[in-house]
Enzyme design. Sequence first.
Site, short mmCIF file in Angstrom:
data_model
loop_
_atom_site.label_atom_id
_atom_site.label_comp_id
_atom_site.label_asym_id
_atom_site.label_seq_id
_atom_site.Cartn_x
_atom_site.Cartn_y
_atom_site.Cartn_z
N TYR A 212 34.94 44.77 -36.24
CA TYR A 212 36.05 45.25 -35.27
C TYR A 212 36.44 46.61 -36.11
O TYR A 212 36.83 46.80 -37.27
CB TYR A 212 37.38 44.43 -35.49
CG TYR A 212 38.36 44.71 -34.61
CD1 TYR A 212 38.39 45.15 -33.42
CD2 TYR A 212 39.78 44.89 -35.50
CE1 TYR A 212 39.43 45.60 -32.79
CE2 TYR A 212 40.70 45.44 -34.58
CZ TYR A 212 40.79 45.61 -33.22
OH TYR A 212 41.92 45.87 -32.56
N ASP B 159 53.57 49.53 -32.76
CA ASP B 159 53.17 48.37 -33.37
C ASP B 159 53.99 46.87 -32.98
O ASP B 159 55.08 46.82 -33.05
CB ASP B 159 53.14 48.39 -34.97
CG ASP B 159 53.11 47.01 -35.65
OD1 ASP B 159 52.19 46.49 -35.28
OD2 ASP B 159 53.83 46.95 -36.69
N TYR C 251 43.20 33.08 -31.49
CA TYR C 251 43.28 34.24 -32.80
C TYR C 251 44.83 34.40 -33.01
O TYR C 251 45.04 34.29 -34.26
CB TYR C 251 42.31 35.12 -32.76
CG TYR C 251 42.46 36.13 -34.18
CD1 TYR C 251 41.75 35.85 -35.14
CD2 TYR C 251 43.29 37.31 -33.84
CE1 TYR C 251 42.01 36.56 -36.42
CE2 TYR C 251 43.51 37.92 -35.21
CZ TYR C 251 42.85 37.67 -36.02
OH TYR C 251 43.00 38.39 -37.47
N HIS C 252 45.16 35.30 -32.26
CA HIS C 252 46.55 35.90 -32.52
C HIS C 252 47.74 34.77 -32.62
O HIS C 252 48.68 35.17 -33.24
CB HIS C 252 47.04 36.82 -31.50
CG HIS C 252 45.97 37.93 -31.25
ND1 HIS C 252 44.83 37.86 -30.48
CD2 HIS C 252 45.77 39.15 -32.02
CE1 HIS C 252 43.99 38.79 -30.99
NE2 HIS C 252 44.37 39.55 -31.28
N LYS D 255 61.78 47.11 -34.89
CA LYS D 255 60.20 47.30 -34.76
C LYS D 255 59.89 48.90 -34.10
O LYS D 255 59.82 48.95 -32.99
CB LYS D 255 59.18 46.46 -34.09
CG LYS D 255 59.27 45.21 -34.57
CD LYS D 255 58.15 45.07 -35.80
CE LYS D 255 56.85 45.44 -35.27
NZ LYS D 255 55.78 45.45 -36.38
N HIS E 299 53.20 43.66 -33.91
CA HIS E 299 52.97 42.56 -34.79
C HIS E 299 54.41 42.31 -35.43
O HIS E 299 54.87 42.96 -36.23
CB HIS E 299 52.08 42.79 -35.88
CG HIS E 299 50.57 42.94 -35.20
ND1 HIS E 299 50.01 44.21 -35.04
CD2 HIS E 299 49.61 41.97 -35.14
CE1 HIS E 299 48.86 43.87 -34.74
NE2 HIS E 299 48.43 42.60 -34.69
#
Length: 674
Positions: free
Chosen positions: A27, A550, A181-182, A546, A552
């Site tokens: 990645y 981003d 995955y996330h 945040k 996350h």
Amino acid sequence: MAEKKLHQLTDQDGEATRDRPWIFRTYAGHTSARASNELYRSNLEKGQTGLSIAFDLPTQCGYDSDDPIALPEVGKVGVPINSLDDFHLLFEGIPLEQMNTSMTINGTSMWLLALYVALARERGEDEAKLMGTTQNDIIKEYLARGTYIFPPEQSLRIISEMYEYCLERIPNWNASNVCSYHLQEAGATPAQELAFALSTAIGILDSLKQRGHFSHEQFERATGRISFFVNSGIRFIEEMCKMRAFGELWDEITEQRYGVKNPKFRRFRYGVQVNSLGLTENQPENNAWRILLETLGVTLSRNARCRALQLPAWNEALSLPRPWDQQWSLRLQQILAYETDLLEYPDLFDGSPVVQSKVEDLKALARAEIEKIDGMGGVRSAIESGYMKTSLVRSMAERVSRIAKNEITVVGVNKWQEGIESPLVSGDDGGLFKIDGESVKETLEALKAVRGKRDAERAKAALLSLKAAAKSGANMMEASVECALARVTTGEWAGALREVFGEYRPVTGIEGQRLGLEGERVEALRKRIQRFTDERGRRPRIVVGKPGLDGHSNGAEMIAVSARHVGFDVVYSGIRLRPDEIVTSAIEESADVIGASVLSGSHVELAEQLMKLLDEAGARERIQVIFGGIIPQGDFERLAQIGIRAVFTPKDYELIDIMERIFSLIESPAAAAE
């Protein structure tokens, strides 16, 4: 012909053979299209067999690089792409027809695929021979990753239109890649990971059915193009069982629910990036062993082996990986595939009562969760109601609490913390990758050049056609390809659709959540906070923000839940906030502290913006600012000079420590800062 032995893998002629390895990917992408092209060509020369493109946050969120909200993020976590000219540079020297290209792109997935198709057309390559994947799983963006743009209805429409286009024009392209995955990175248990991912795939198939574009034969083929992108954690036996459960459930769902008769189109096809959540900043060299063990979970069982694999690097809890770090991860794959005998055997676990029992247990838990989501009206309703997000925040809070209470062992974090300093972080660069700040100029100049030399009338007409398709319900893919050919930019494409569809803000999931943390320290802190409340007539107040692009949000959510758990008033408005929105909120809410979370490497630029705004508002002395995220130790001094009072990183895993330090800043700002 020799007698076949049960332990031997044989070909159609009965001869002993070994499997082909999975696709090796890394990645990757950073700085600029030119720098990323150099990296890709270097990785391919080292034996990588496919590309996995990392785009920067402005590209993922649909902004041009020169947009004010985008500037701090350009080239930080991936390659910036503004126009087709950038794609020409990015893939220079790489034959598209021969390359399997995976793009981690979601909110702007249709745009990036349109650029890829337009690139093939301008280079004279056959569009029908393109191979690869656009991630395009918007559900997990709402839940865990945050690069969504449009509301669920319009986002699912975009995904469906891409399936329709790809099946007819690019038959070897996976229009979307359902990502569990996330979900694991956001705290999902294995059963949640199974259920939420499969419910997402069900939502896509339901959408394709409802649109009525496909015959049943086409629908079966479209089902066969749904692929998955899965996580593999440190509990690698359970992970291997999870992968077997995934395959069995997918076969069951596609056959029984959708009547897919051809077993080929019911096959569970998946790629993997192993777990990053469990990688530690403490004793980071240990992450190499964690990555190896996690890899076993998706390679050991032949019947549940991944088709493509990309591994994180040992230092990803510290910063983006350097080229050498990525090479080390690639070598792990090559050693496993070519030096060991892994690929010479049939499945090692068929017939194991232990494995099958675990698989059945996971399947039963997942089926129950899928039924619950079905009962709500499907995945779209479960997103809009906040059910799935709230479930993940709860799971993450439980995980964090168990680590803090030593119920889960993390070596180097809550056990065996003392160790010899790692030589891997003792070099001149500290084991960290640093972006060349000057490279942003190259990207901005290229963007300016595109706007200056393009046919303005053609670009304007292309955008009008795109908006017309969006309003009429026509497939937007060909209109997007024309936008690409007309040198429309990423921000212009997304802006046109924002005008038609609007933007979406999902629930944050923190309401009603509690941590399992109790004990003397928690009680002592609550008493201090109560004294403060009695004296001031109000609770201490924190605005958790945040800033930037981003998305996350795990860390910010855990700080918000923890602060509320010990007695703070908490204001948390979710992700993608401009610094001025955070500062305005803090002033209007009379906050004592701003807690900003940044994982994209833009912490210095965003800290400067926040402190400048507080200065201008005359609130710098009254409102303390703390930062958390993936922040290298070498940047702590710079952040302190800017005015940031405390910095928290993954090393700070004890939430009660963090809460005590934050409250000390409020009780006595000067003393706490010493």
